[in-house]
Design a protein around this motif. Structure first.
Motif, PDB file in Angstrom:
ATOM      1  N   THR A  49       0.814  -0.487   0.007  1.00  0.00           N
ATOM      2  CA  THR A  49       0.205   0.080   0.077  1.00  0.00           C
ATOM      3  C   THR A  49       1.043   1.903   0.631  1.00  0.00           C
ATOM      4  OG1 THR A  49      -1.769  -0.875   0.754  1.00  0.00           O
ATOM      5  CG2 THR A  49      -1.891   1.047   1.175  1.00  0.00           C
ATOM      6  N   THR A  50       1.383   1.065   0.663  1.00  0.00           N
ATOM      7  CA  THR A  50       2.641   2.123   0.650  1.00  0.00           C
ATOM      8  C   THR A  50       3.699   2.325  -0.761  1.00  0.00           C
ATOM      9  OG1 THR A  50       3.611   1.978   2.876  1.00  0.00           O
ATOM     10  CG2 THR A  50       5.206   2.999   1.414  1.00  0.00           C
ATOM     11  N   ARG A  53       0.582   3.894  -3.075  1.00  0.00           N
ATOM     12  CA  ARG A  53      -0.355   4.982  -2.486  1.00  0.00           C
ATOM     13  C   ARG A  53       1.623   6.414  -2.404  1.00  0.00           C
ATOM     14  NH1 ARG A  53       0.599   4.734   2.929  1.00  0.00           N
ATOM     15  NH2 ARG A  53      -1.839   4.679   3.235  1.00  0.00           N
ATOM     16  N   PRO A  64      -6.709  11.515   0.092  1.00  0.00           N
ATOM     17  CA  PRO A  64      -6.436  10.484   0.747  1.00  0.00           C
ATOM     18  C   PRO A  64      -6.167   9.180  -0.005  1.00  0.00           C
ATOM     19  CG  PRO A  64      -8.253  10.739   1.635  1.00  0.00           C
ATOM     20  CD  PRO A  64      -7.678  12.484   0.520  1.00  0.00           C
ATOM     21  N   VAL A  65      -5.093   8.298   0.905  1.00  0.00           N
ATOM     22  CA  VAL A  65      -4.675   6.788   0.084  1.00  0.00           C
ATOM     23  C   VAL A  65      -4.931   6.003   0.982  1.00  0.00           C
ATOM     24  CG1 VAL A  65      -3.117   5.653  -1.690  1.00  0.00           C
ATOM     25  CG2 VAL A  65      -3.359   7.713  -1.317  1.00  0.00           C
ATOM     26  N   LYS A  66      -6.438   4.997   1.009  1.00  0.00           N
ATOM     27  CA  LYS A  66      -6.026   3.868   1.620  1.00  0.00           C
ATOM     28  C   LYS A  66      -5.862   2.352   1.228  1.00  0.00           C
ATOM     29  CE  LYS A  66     -10.878   5.517   2.584  1.00  0.00           C
ATOM     30  NZ  LYS A  66     -12.328   5.188   2.852  1.00  0.00           N
ATOM     31  N   SER A  67      -6.131   2.110   2.313  1.00  0.00           N
ATOM     32  CA  SER A  67      -5.765   0.274   1.890  1.00  0.00           C
ATOM     33  C   SER A  67      -7.144  -0.081   1.780  1.00  0.00           C
ATOM     34  CB  SER A  67      -5.342  -0.397   2.935  1.00  0.00           C
ATOM     35  OG  SER A  67      -5.585  -1.577   2.606  1.00  0.00           O
ATOM     36  N   PRO A  68      -8.283  -0.767   0.816  1.00  0.00           N
ATOM     37  CA  PRO A  68      -8.584  -1.252  -0.052  1.00  0.00           C
ATOM     38  C   PRO A  68      -8.979  -2.620   1.360  1.00  0.00           C
ATOM     39  CG  PRO A  68      -7.180  -1.533  -1.514  1.00  0.00           C
ATOM     40  CD  PRO A  68      -6.531  -0.558  -0.683  1.00  0.00           C
ATOM     41  N   THR A  69      -8.724  -3.192   1.723  1.00  0.00           N
ATOM     42  CA  THR A  69      -8.700  -4.268   2.459  1.00  0.00           C
ATOM     43  C   THR A  69     -10.360  -4.205   2.829  1.00  0.00           C
ATOM     44  OG1 THR A  69      -6.491  -4.372   3.762  1.00  0.00           O
ATOM     45  CG2 THR A  69      -8.321  -5.620   4.296  1.00  0.00           C
ATOM     46  N   GLU A  74     -10.339   0.975  -4.017  1.00  0.00           N
ATOM     47  CA  GLU A  74     -10.288   2.174  -4.469  1.00  0.00           C
ATOM     48  C   GLU A  74      -9.891   2.912  -5.190  1.00  0.00           C
ATOM     49  OE1 GLU A  74     -11.058   4.119  -1.436  1.00  0.00           O
ATOM     50  OE2 GLU A  74     -11.270   2.732  -0.226  1.00  0.00           O
ATOM     51  N   TYR A  76      -9.504   5.918  -8.268  1.00  0.00           N
ATOM     52  CA  TYR A  76      -8.394   7.468  -8.181  1.00  0.00           C
ATOM     53  C   TYR A  76      -8.807   7.661  -9.963  1.00  0.00           C
ATOM     54  CZ  TYR A  76      -6.682   5.914  -3.378  1.00  0.00           C
ATOM     55  OH  TYR A  76      -7.194   5.304  -2.711  1.00  0.00           O
ATOM     56  N   ASP A  87      -7.584  -5.065  -2.763  1.00  0.00           N
ATOM     57  CA  ASP A  87      -7.326  -6.278  -2.132  1.00  0.00           C
ATOM     58  C   ASP A  87      -8.046  -6.849  -1.935  1.00  0.00           C
ATOM     59  OD1 ASP A  87      -6.075  -6.848   0.967  1.00  0.00           O
ATOM     60  OD2 ASP A  87      -6.046  -4.962   1.281  1.00  0.00           O
TER      61      ASP A  87
END
Length: 167
Positions: A49-50, A53, A64-69, A74, A76, A87
């Motif tokens: 995820t890093t 991002r 924001p960029v969040k984990s799609p767990t 997600e 964009y 994910d």
């Protein structure tokens, strides 16, 4: 879109820290053309995820960029290109890919970044690139494998200049 070819090319680098990971992402992101599928492999906490991002930031995404767990995907939109970050960690069965209707996201106008692709085995479109991240020494070892003609072109462009921050 995905040319079948078993002649894989591989790039392997050591990334010292998060800054080196971000620098690698800044080099990779502009090479990912619409239609490309990238499988992200690695243990929990290895930096998948890093890396995503940092790629999105490199393309100009400022939100924001969040984990799609939990959401599974997600979305964009950057410069009229759709970036889908998946994910599949929580999948119990590969068929959940079909049940969730995720196949429609894999289009010629989108870059698809997939964490835990093995959890959707048999249903997920084949990758152009496979990016593997593994804990190594004090940082991470990253391996980028090309699995299609498009992937090899991307890898060729990525390796055409000396990588800053890698060692």
């Amino acid at each position: 879109m995905h040319s079948a070819d078993h002649n894989h090319s591989v790039l392997s680098l050591h990334l010292r820290d998060e800054a080196a990971t971000a620098e690698f992402a800044r080099r990779l992101a502009p090479l990912l053309a619409p239609g490309i599928v990238v499988w992200l492999d690695g243990d929990l906490g290895s930096g998948k995820t890093t890396l995503v991002r940092a790629m999105l930031r490199a393309c100009g995404h400022t939100g924001p960029v969040k984990s799609p767990t939990f959401a599974l995907v997600e979305i964009y939109v950057i410069s009229r290109i759709y970036w889908y970050h998946f994910d599949f960690y929580r999948f119990k069965f590969p068929e959940e890919f079909l049940d969730a209707g995720l196949g429609e996201y894999f289009r010629d106008d989108a870059v698809c970044l997939v964490e835990w692709p093995q959890k959707a085995a048999g249903y997920l479109p084949p990758p152009d690139l496979v990016v593997s991240l593994h804990f190594a020494e004090k940082g991470r070892r990253i391996e980028v494998s090309a699995a299609s003609t498009e992937g090899r072109e991307c890898l060729k462009a990525l390796t055409s200049r000396e990588p800053p921050g890698a060692g």
